[in-house]
Design a protein around this motif. Structure first.
Motif, mmCIF file in Angstrom:
data_model
loop_
_atom_site.group_PDB
_atom_site.id
_atom_site.type_symbol
_atom_site.label_atom_id
_atom_site.label_comp_id
_atom_site.label_asym_id
_atom_site.label_seq_id
_atom_site.Cartn_x
_atom_site.Cartn_y
_atom_site.Cartn_z
ATOM 1 N N ALA A 157 0.836 -1.219 0.000
ATOM 2 C CA ALA A 157 0.000 0.000 0.000
ATOM 3 C C ALA A 157 0.860 1.254 0.000
ATOM 4 N N LEU A 158 1.986 1.214 0.685
ATOM 5 C CA LEU A 158 2.867 2.383 0.699
ATOM 6 C C LEU A 158 3.588 2.527 -0.640
ATOM 7 N N LEU A 159 4.050 1.427 -1.202
ATOM 8 C CA LEU A 159 4.722 1.484 -2.511
ATOM 9 C C LEU A 159 3.769 2.060 -3.558
ATOM 10 N N GLN A 160 2.504 1.642 -3.484
ATOM 11 C CA GLN A 160 1.518 2.172 -4.429
ATOM 12 C C GLN A 160 1.284 3.665 -4.197
ATOM 13 N N ALA A 161 1.196 4.062 -2.928
ATOM 14 C CA ALA A 161 0.994 5.492 -2.625
ATOM 15 C C ALA A 161 2.164 6.318 -3.154
ATOM 16 N N LEU A 162 3.362 5.768 -3.080
ATOM 17 C CA LEU A 162 4.546 6.492 -3.574
ATOM 18 C C LEU A 162 4.543 6.551 -5.099
ATOM 19 N N ALA A 163 4.150 5.449 -5.737
ATOM 20 C CA ALA A 163 4.060 5.466 -7.204
ATOM 21 C C ALA A 163 3.046 6.516 -7.647
ATOM 22 N N ASP A 164 1.917 6.579 -6.938
ATOM 23 C CA ASP A 164 0.882 7.572 -7.277
ATOM 24 C C ASP A 164 1.414 8.992 -7.078
ATOM 25 N N LYS A 165 2.152 9.183 -5.998
ATOM 26 C CA LYS A 165 2.679 10.525 -5.684
ATOM 27 C C LYS A 165 3.654 10.993 -6.761
ATOM 28 N N VAL A 166 4.595 10.139 -7.156
ATOM 29 C CA VAL A 166 5.570 10.612 -8.154
ATOM 30 C C VAL A 166 4.916 10.785 -9.522
ATOM 31 N N GLU A 167 3.901 9.992 -9.797
ATOM 32 C CA GLU A 167 3.213 10.190 -11.083
ATOM 33 C C GLU A 167 2.485 11.533 -11.075
ATOM 34 N N ARG A 168 1.881 11.830 -9.947
ATOM 35 C CA ARG A 168 1.153 13.086 -9.810
ATOM 36 C C ARG A 168 2.102 14.279 -9.905
ATOM 37 N N LEU A 169 3.234 14.181 -9.236
ATOM 38 C CA LEU A 169 4.151 15.331 -9.172
ATOM 39 C C LEU A 169 5.043 15.454 -10.398
ATOM 40 N N TYR A 170 5.463 14.332 -10.950
ATOM 41 C CA TYR A 170 6.503 14.382 -11.995
ATOM 42 C C TYR A 170 6.088 13.707 -13.305
ATOM 43 N N GLN A 171 4.838 13.249 -13.351
ATOM 44 C CA GLN A 171 4.318 12.612 -14.571
ATOM 45 C C GLN A 171 5.209 11.464 -15.038
ATOM 46 N N VAL A 172 5.708 10.678 -14.081
ATOM 47 C CA VAL A 172 6.491 9.491 -14.436
ATOM 48 C C VAL A 172 5.897 8.284 -13.736
ATOM 49 N N LYS A 173 6.020 7.151 -14.400
ATOM 50 C CA LYS A 173 5.490 5.916 -13.815
ATOM 51 C C LYS A 173 6.644 5.057 -13.301
ATOM 52 N N TYR A 174 6.582 4.710 -12.030
ATOM 53 C CA TYR A 174 7.485 3.713 -11.458
ATOM 54 C C TYR A 174 6.619 2.538 -11.033
ATOM 55 N N ASP A 175 7.092 1.329 -11.315
ATOM 56 C CA ASP A 175 6.331 0.134 -10.953
ATOM 57 C C ASP A 175 6.546 -0.132 -9.461
ATOM 58 N N PRO A 176 5.467 -0.058 -8.664
ATOM 59 C CA PRO A 176 5.654 -0.242 -7.216
ATOM 60 C C PRO A 176 6.215 -1.626 -6.874
ATOM 61 N N ALA A 177 5.992 -2.597 -7.736
ATOM 62 C CA ALA A 177 6.462 -3.961 -7.424
ATOM 63 C C ALA A 177 7.962 -4.110 -7.626
ATOM 64 N N THR A 178 8.518 -3.342 -8.552
ATOM 65 C CA THR A 178 9.915 -3.599 -8.930
ATOM 66 C C THR A 178 10.825 -2.371 -8.913
ATOM 67 N N GLU A 179 10.254 -1.173 -8.719
ATOM 68 C CA GLU A 179 11.089 0.025 -8.901
ATOM 69 C C GLU A 179 11.081 1.001 -7.715
ATOM 70 N N ILE A 180 10.471 0.600 -6.618
ATOM 71 C CA ILE A 180 10.441 1.462 -5.426
ATOM 72 C C ILE A 180 10.763 0.590 -4.211
ATOM 73 N N THR A 181 11.602 1.097 -3.318
ATOM 74 C CA THR A 181 11.905 0.366 -2.086
ATOM 75 C C THR A 181 11.882 1.339 -0.919
ATOM 76 N N VAL A 182 11.235 0.914 0.161
ATOM 77 C CA VAL A 182 11.196 1.719 1.388
ATOM 78 C C VAL A 182 12.452 1.409 2.206
ATOM 79 N N THR A 183 13.084 2.461 2.701
ATOM 80 C CA THR A 183 14.372 2.285 3.383
ATOM 81 C C THR A 183 14.341 2.881 4.790
ATOM 82 N N ALA A 184 15.356 2.537 5.550
ATOM 83 C CA ALA A 184 15.486 3.083 6.906
ATOM 84 C C ALA A 184 16.167 4.447 6.826
ATOM 85 N N GLY A 185 15.521 5.374 6.138
ATOM 86 C CA GLY A 185 16.048 6.725 5.985
ATOM 87 C C GLY A 185 16.799 6.917 4.687
#
Ligand code: GLN
Length: 382
Positions: free
Chosen positions: A68-96
């Motif tokens: 759910a967080l990866l999807q929220a981040l994909a939605d956010k960057v698409e909204r802000l920067y008009q780019v698509k990142y695949d939440p399954a393979t292109e976004i990772t949540v980190t410890a800072g």
């Protein structure tokens, strides 16, 4: 010990942030040194964490992050920067943000690879490069703390593996603009150079300027790890929560390291952030809030003998103290904290080779107005 321990980082001591916060606490100085807000997080965010814990979300999250967080981040960057990142393979949540930077460097820097770092540079880049056998190649921002594409071009060799950029810039407080990003695209075109774009102050950009994310430029995006921090946006630096975006092939290598480095990140916080991010007002109100603080702090500095440089983003204001004392910056900061009760950060630790005679310090203005006003009163007395 019978054996001599050969340090992997022989020239590294304790970070200047820890040193100055310790001094601030010891002498009771107002701490405008280490960058962290002194105001609370939104109670709604705290409630969301609490609710997630109460709902039993207290075990390991999936390694790359909560879907759910990866999807929220994909939605956010698409909204802000008009780019698509695949939440399954292109976004990772980190410890800072720092862990994201460390892991990205670990994943791609081989022994002998050169990594271009632009000084003044945030202090975690070079040690990570060295730990993995890479060679930091330091170039400088121009005199007005702006990006100098020609300096970078001269530093590129066939061994250059990675270029690290940072906008808004810590410690300088300047930003990269479209022309800079196009110049960087030109620099890396036709090479195998990867990009590490530290954009943790994404939501602290002033005067109506757009945030020139590397994601906006396909020539950069296709070779970039782009790093972000929840702590900076939501006033929660102690959460140590961030995320990184990269094309699938790069992210696959990132995750190979990430899974053995931290494995996964705080589950209840991820639940809270996934819900909280759905309202864009939660991040869109951050720049104006900090712009008012920048203006307040600058108006205060105008009554002192400090001379501020342009602050276009981040929550840091760099100022020249040359009219006050002609001493090195560490000595000045120690004196400022002990004798005048204000802690700041010297700029020299952000350079491999600090410019001779430079008289700059960094103040953090992510503070309650009352804290800023009290600090200004003290600075006015100097
Ligand atoms: N990012 C913070 C700063 O620039 C410091 C973080 C830390 O202390 N490691 O002040």
């Amino acid at each position: 010990m019978s054996q001599h321990l050969a340090s992997k980082l022989p020239h590294v001591g304790t970070t200047i942030f820890a040193v100055m916060s310790r001094l601030a606490n010891e002498v009771g100085a107002i701490n405008l040194g280490q960058g962290f807000p002194d105001f609370p997080i939104d109670p709604e965010l705290a409630d969301r964490v609490h609710a997630a814990m109460r709902a039993g979300h207290n075990q390991y999250a999936p390694m790359p992050g909560l879907p759910a967080l990866l999807q929220a981040l994909a939605d956010k960057v698409e909204r802000l920067y008009q780019v698509k990142y695949d939440p399954a393979t292109e976004i990772t949540v980190t410890a800072g943000g720092t862990q994201a930077i460390f892991t990205a460097i670990a994943a791609v820097v081989h022994a002998g690879d050169e990594v271009i770092i632009v000084d003044p540079a945030y202090d975690c880049y070079a040690p990570a490069v060295q730990l993995f056998g890479g060679v930091p190649v330091h170039v400088r921002l121009a005199g007005d703390m702006r990006f100098d594409a020609e300096a970078v071009r001269k530093a590129i060799t066939p061994r250059t593996r990675l270029l690290v950029i940072n906008t808004p810039h810590n410690p300088a407080g300047t930003i990269l603009r479209e022309a800079d990003m196009l110049a960087i695209a030109d620099l890396v075109e036709g090479t195998d150079i990867l990009l590490l774009s530290d954009e943790v102050y994404e939501h602290i950009v002033f005067d109506g300027e757009p945030h020139a994310s590397a994601m906006r430029y396909e020539a950069l995006r296709s070779r970039a790890f782009v790093v972000f921090s929840f702590g900076k946006v939501f006033h929660a630096t102690g959460w140590k929560m961030g995320y990184v975006l990269a094309p699938e092939a790069l992210m696959a290598e990132f995750r190979k390291v990430h899974q053995f480095n931290v494995f996964s990140v705080n589950t209840p916080m991820q639940h809270a952030l996934a819900g909280y991010l759905k309202d864009p007002a939660h991040y869109e109100t951050v720049s104006p809030m900090y712009q008012a603080k920048r203006d307040r702090f600058q108006a205060g500095l105008a009554r002192t003998r400090f001379r501020p440089i342009a602050c276009e983003g981040s929550y840091f204001q760099v100022a020249d103290y040359g009219a006050i004392r002609n001493v090195p910056d560490r000595e000045f900061c120690e004196w400022l904290a002990r004798e005048h009760g204000v802690a700041a950060i010297p700029l020299s630790p952000f350079y491999q080779d600090p410019p001779e005679g430079q008289r700059l310090v960094r103040f953090c203005f992510a503070k309650e107005d009352a804290t800023l006003d009290a600090a200004i009163e003290r600075l006015c007395a100097i």
